[in-house]
Design a protein around this motif. Structure first.
Motif: not given
Length: 214
Positions: A103-128
């Protein structure tokens, strides 16, 4: 090779390898799974994710393996020629995607980011189900099913330096049903500690780790 074919090939390899192991020979040493067995599984899963990404310029992504913890104990009485084991499972996976910009601003180059983050938790009963014919002194093959929920959290962050851009943090969560089947095998290299592997139709494609029996 599609997912179904990969699952079949891995299933044949695991089951075939376990059945050809000398541990399945009649040794008179009892069975590694019976009415007194209590086990904890600690493992990691690979091969499947709830999120798919395509790499391109200025873009990066990553995801962790699926980390799994499960507990199981048998019903006291046999059901047919084997035991039913009941218990629960907890699983976790993180994924993120990040867009990097110059990103160019005020006579200088800048670097920035947009980030998406996901956290997934599985809670389950199981039978074998543990069939006598596939249980030996040091090894076994078993199958089962699970049902539960997946709790997914999402977070968006950015450090855009544009003074006219409103930086914000957005977060939200959702809950989804989870159900599926699995097949597994384990081998005890010492009396109460085994290596195991399970193929799932959900959570992860294939998992592996250690079993602790007490």
């Amino acid at each position: 090779m599609n997912t179904m074919k990969k699952s079949f090939v891995l299933l044949v390899a695991i089951v075939g390898g376990m059945l050809s192991n000398p541990a399945f020979a009649q040794s008179g040493g009892g069975k590694c799974y019976d009415e007194n067995t209590h086990i904890i599984n600690l493992g990691v899963g690979f091969g499947n994710s709830y999120y798919k990404f395509n790499n391109r310029t200025g873009y990066e992504f990553g995801r962790t393996p699926v980390f799994l913890l499960s507990y199981e104990q048998p019903l006291r009485n046999k059901v047919g020629p084997g035991y039913i084991g009941v218990g629960g499972l907890f699983a976790f996976q993180n994924a993120h995607e990040r867009f990097n910009y110059d990103y160019y601003y005020n006579n200088g180059n800048h670097r920035y980011y947009n980030q998406n983050t996901w956290n997934d938790y599985v809670i389950a009963g199981r039978a074998t189900y543990h069939w006598d014919g596939l249980i030996a002194e040091k090894a076994e093959v078993y199958g089962g099913a699970l049902i539960g929920v997946r709790i997914s959290s999402y977070k968006y962050t950015s450090n855009n330096p544009d003074p006219y851009y409103k930086n914000e943090v957005l977060s939200e969560g959702s809950v989804y049903p989870v159900f599926g089947a699995f097949i597994g095998a384990r081998y005890y290299f010492v009396p109460n500690v085994a290596v195991y592997s399970e193929i799932y139709s959900t959570v992860s494609f294939i998992s592996a780790g250690f079993t602790f029996k007490f």
